[in-house]
Design a protein around this motif. Structure first.
Motif, mmCIF file in Angstrom:
data_model
loop_
_atom_site.group_PDB
_atom_site.id
_atom_site.type_symbol
_atom_site.label_atom_id
_atom_site.label_comp_id
_atom_site.label_asym_id
_atom_site.label_seq_id
_atom_site.Cartn_x
_atom_site.Cartn_y
_atom_site.Cartn_z
ATOM 1 N N LYS A 169 0.826 -1.211 0.000
ATOM 2 C CA LYS A 169 0.000 0.000 0.000
ATOM 3 C C LYS A 169 0.861 1.263 0.000
ATOM 4 N N ILE A 170 2.019 1.207 0.669
ATOM 5 C CA ILE A 170 2.913 2.376 0.682
ATOM 6 C C ILE A 170 3.470 2.639 -0.704
ATOM 7 N N ILE A 171 3.683 1.571 -1.496
ATOM 8 C CA ILE A 171 4.128 1.752 -2.875
ATOM 9 C C ILE A 171 3.073 2.527 -3.664
ATOM 10 N N ASP A 172 1.791 2.273 -3.352
ATOM 11 C CA ASP A 172 0.709 3.014 -4.006
ATOM 12 C C ASP A 172 0.751 4.488 -3.639
ATOM 13 N N SER A 173 0.875 4.761 -2.347
ATOM 14 C CA SER A 173 0.865 6.146 -1.864
ATOM 15 C C SER A 173 1.576 6.220 -0.527
ATOM 16 N N GLN A 174 2.407 7.244 -0.360
ATOM 17 C CA GLN A 174 3.129 7.422 0.900
ATOM 18 C C GLN A 174 2.176 7.705 2.064
ATOM 19 N N LEU A 175 0.927 8.103 1.746
ATOM 20 C CA LEU A 175 -0.050 8.355 2.805
ATOM 21 C C LEU A 175 -0.394 7.082 3.580
ATOM 22 N N TRP A 176 -0.137 5.927 2.959
ATOM 23 C CA TRP A 176 -0.422 4.664 3.643
ATOM 24 C C TRP A 176 0.526 4.408 4.803
ATOM 25 N N TRP A 177 1.562 5.243 4.960
ATOM 26 C CA TRP A 177 2.374 5.159 6.176
ATOM 27 C C TRP A 177 1.511 5.377 7.416
ATOM 28 N N LEU A 178 0.381 6.078 7.229
ATOM 29 C CA LEU A 178 -0.515 6.330 8.360
ATOM 30 C C LEU A 178 -1.098 5.018 8.918
ATOM 31 N N LEU A 179 -1.193 3.979 8.071
ATOM 32 C CA LEU A 179 -1.748 2.701 8.536
ATOM 33 C C LEU A 179 -0.871 2.068 9.621
ATOM 34 N N PRO A 180 0.429 1.782 9.353
ATOM 35 C CA PRO A 180 1.233 1.206 10.449
ATOM 36 C C PRO A 180 1.406 2.154 11.628
ATOM 37 N N ILE A 181 1.471 3.472 11.346
ATOM 38 C CA ILE A 181 1.594 4.435 12.446
ATOM 39 C C ILE A 181 0.380 4.349 13.365
ATOM 40 N N ALA A 182 -0.813 4.287 12.760
ATOM 41 C CA ALA A 182 -2.043 4.206 13.553
ATOM 42 C C ALA A 182 -2.106 2.900 14.342
ATOM 43 N N VAL A 183 -1.745 1.790 13.701
ATOM 44 C CA VAL A 183 -1.795 0.483 14.375
ATOM 45 C C VAL A 183 -0.830 0.453 15.552
ATOM 46 N N TYR A 184 0.404 0.918 15.330
ATOM 47 C CA TYR A 184 1.382 0.872 16.420
ATOM 48 C C TYR A 184 1.066 1.902 17.502
ATOM 49 N N ALA A 185 0.420 2.989 17.125
ATOM 50 C CA ALA A 185 -0.013 3.956 18.139
ATOM 51 C C ALA A 185 -1.086 3.339 19.039
ATOM 52 N N LEU A 186 -2.009 2.589 18.438
ATOM 53 C CA LEU A 186 -3.034 1.906 19.232
ATOM 54 C C LEU A 186 -2.413 0.840 20.135
ATOM 55 N N MET A 187 -1.449 0.084 19.587
ATOM 56 C CA MET A 187 -0.799 -0.946 20.388
ATOM 57 C C MET A 187 -0.032 -0.349 21.564
ATOM 58 N N ALA A 188 0.461 0.876 21.378
ATOM 59 C CA ALA A 188 1.279 1.517 22.414
ATOM 60 C C ALA A 188 0.449 2.311 23.415
ATOM 61 N N MET A 189 -0.862 2.235 23.340
ATOM 62 C CA MET A 189 -1.713 3.020 24.238
ATOM 63 C C MET A 189 -1.396 2.831 25.719
ATOM 64 N N PRO A 190 -1.048 1.620 26.176
ATOM 65 C CA PRO A 190 -0.709 1.478 27.606
ATOM 66 C C PRO A 190 0.469 2.353 28.044
ATOM 67 N N LEU A 191 1.254 2.838 27.075
ATOM 68 C CA LEU A 191 2.398 3.687 27.415
ATOM 69 C C LEU A 191 2.000 5.131 27.699
ATOM 70 N N TYR A 192 0.843 5.554 27.147
ATOM 71 C CA TYR A 192 0.494 6.969 27.274
ATOM 72 C C TYR A 192 -0.969 7.234 27.624
ATOM 73 N N VAL A 193 -1.782 6.229 27.834
ATOM 74 C CA VAL A 193 -3.203 6.411 28.166
ATOM 75 C C VAL A 193 -3.467 5.894 29.578
ATOM 76 N N GLY A 194 -4.196 6.679 30.355
ATOM 77 C CA GLY A 194 -4.561 6.273 31.703
ATOM 78 C C GLY A 194 -3.629 6.829 32.768
ATOM 79 N N LYS A 195 -4.085 6.773 33.999
ATOM 80 C CA LYS A 195 -3.299 7.312 35.115
ATOM 81 C C LYS A 195 -2.040 6.488 35.381
ATOM 82 N N LYS A 196 -2.090 5.209 35.056
ATOM 83 C CA LYS A 196 -0.945 4.338 35.301
ATOM 84 C C LYS A 196 -0.122 4.084 34.040
ATOM 85 N N ALA A 197 -0.285 4.966 33.043
ATOM 86 C CA ALA A 197 0.429 4.794 31.781
ATOM 87 C C ALA A 197 1.935 4.726 32.012
ATOM 88 N N SER A 198 2.553 3.637 31.577
ATOM 89 C CA SER A 198 3.988 3.449 31.772
ATOM 90 C C SER A 198 4.429 2.201 31.034
#
Length: 502
Positions: A169-198
């Protein structure tokens, strides 16, 4: 011929194609170099396995299985980005078989299955196996250790399919970089979401899979297999549609406007080739996407260097300054003459055409250095770097770095399509020699700068780097002429290879 026999035959064709590749000897030598470097990576993986094992064995809060499963997402993230240097999407895989009475899916299946059984996936076992032997076997037994290794391997294989989906998909358009960025941002939510984020919360959440291995070993295995099946199915359909649509589509050219760049006329023949460099980027998909990607990387790293303290150490200062400056050259000059292979016969009509082309490419590459230089000036204004260091490294890049990169003009002999992305010959082929050259221009200057700083300090280091760069800049006509003469000695061999690889 049944499906399995067809798979074996197509796989044999791919292996023969690699051995018959025009750059087989170059890649063979470069693979030995990459293999040598892989030994160091294996050593690092074993080292990290020992470190993780010691931490897990001393922990009274988490079990060894919970610890390693909590760390596994970071391993998969590193694996994802490492695949951009080694794993490629299909090229010239379906097109030769489209007119044959065989299933079109069979060709794509060959690629997908081959990508899943690649021996490169086993590299991470140098991290997982020592850890399992030192921590899991003595705590849970060999059975649970084997279950863990199976789950980890299945996730690495699934990660390869996820990478291929994103890469396509990135070969189609560089905007598809948003796909892995969004997925890894969601996976990393425990690092920055909530009072006990760590990091501790992150490891706790993903470490739950370790508890499943302890109590319900069938569950993580079933989930890993299901994830692999889903991603492989999506990848299969995606690859098939992309390759087929490009193979059967008709090329449409719409000429909206013609830019003449008359201000370059004063430079004569070199000016004409400067126009060609600019128009090649403006009009052709592959050069344009390579340029856009290089620019995006330069801007991203310039912002990180300027506005974060992450890269403020001596080593990282040298690394990111040199890296940022050489990005354009590493992306384009390692492939010098590969795009020109599409019309190499026209360039050879007049004997001196090539030397003018080299000079135009050198001027154009030097002009591109203005952008990273300007983007890194705020770092100087913020007091992180000195203007003398930035100027010295820029001169070194324009001189010594480009001298090394231009050597590829003698040895490159494979045409890269200007527009085809999937089915064009060598459109996505790995050239290991180019990869080795890129590693040299990234790391040798850093080693040189580190030694000079250790021996004489920052001012001496910058002065020596600047003098080396200026020497190569002032003598660019001499070494470009030398490259031209060496290339002309090989011109018939190179021209035949350029024609054969179109």
């Amino acid at each position: 011929m049944n499906r399995f026999q067809l798979f074996l035959q197509l796989r044999r064709h791919r292996q023969l194609a690699e051995r018959r590749a025009l750059n087989f000897q170059q890649n063979k030598v470069a693979k030995w170099v990459m293999g040598f470097l892989s030994v160091f990576m294996v050593g690092y993986l074993i080292f990290f396995a020992v470190i993780f094992s010691l931490v897990a064995n001393e922990s009274s809060y988490r079990t060894p299985l919970e610890t390693i499963m909590g760390i596994l997402p970071f391993v998969l993230l590193v694996d994802f980005f490492l695949r951009f240097t080694a794993q490629q999407t299909p090229s010239q895989l379906v097109k030769p078989y489209l007119t044959l009475p065989i299933s079109r899916y069979a060709c794509v299946d060959t690629f997908v299955i081959t990508s899943m059984i690649s021996a490169t996936h086993l590299l991470w076992m140098f991290l997982f196996v020592p850890y399992a032997l030192m921590s899991i076997v003595f705590s849970f037994g060999i059975g649970k250790a084997l279950i863990f290794l199976l789950v980890a391997h299945l996730l690495v294989v699934a990660n390869s399919q996820w990478y291929l989906i994103c890469r396509t998909k990135i070969i189609d358009s560089q905007l598809w970089w948003l796909l892995p960025i969004a997925v890894y941002a969601l996976m990393a939510m425990p690092l920055y979401v909530g009072k006990k984020a760590s990091l501790s919360q992150f490891v706790d959440i993903y470490g739950t899979a370790g508890t499943w291995i302890e109590e319900m070993p069938w569950l993580p295995v079933a989930l890993a297999i299901a994830l692999l099946a889903i991603l492989a199915g999506i990848n299969r359909i995606l690859q098939y549609r992309h390759i087929l649509s490009e193979a059967l589509s008709e090329e449409k050219t719409t000429l909206k406007s013609v830019s003449k760049f008359n201000f370059l006329d004063r430079y004569g023949e070199v000016g004409e080739y400067l126009k060609l460099e600019v128009k090649s980027i403006l009009r052709n998909k592959n050069p344009r996407k390579s340029f856009i990607m290089s620019t995006a990387v330069v801007i991203m790293f310039s912002l990180l260097i300027t506005f974060t303290p992450v890269y403020d150490g001596n080593f990282f200062t040298n690394f990111w300054c040199i890296y940022n400056l050489v990005i354009y050259g590493a992306m384009s000059l390692t492939r010098v003459m590969c795009y020109e292979g599409n019309y190499i016969d026209a360039l050879m009509v007049h004997k001196e055409n090539i030397i003018s082309l080299f000079r135009a490419k050198y001027w154009f590459s030097c002009a591109l250095l203005v952008l990273p230089f300007a983007l890194m000036l705020p770092t100087v204004f913020a007091g992180k770097w000195s203007i003398w260091m930035l100027l010295a490294y820029t001169l070194y890049t324009a001189g010594a770095q480009y001298f090394l990169l231009f050597q590829m003009a003698v040895y490159n002999k494979q045409t890269i399509p200007l527009n085809a992305k999937f089915i064009g010959k060598n459109s996505m082929e790995n050239n290991y020699m180019q990869l080795v050259v890129q590693m040299v221009v990234f790391f040798i200057p850093i080693l040189l700068a580190s030694v000079l700083q250790a021996l004489g300090g920052e001012w001496v280091c910058n002065s020596v780097m600047a003098v080396i760069g200026i020497a190569f800049i002032l003598t660019n006509r001499l070494w470009l002429q030398n490259i031209y003469k060496r290339m002309m000695v090989r011109r018939y061999e190179n021209m035949a290879s350029f024609r054969a690889s179109r």
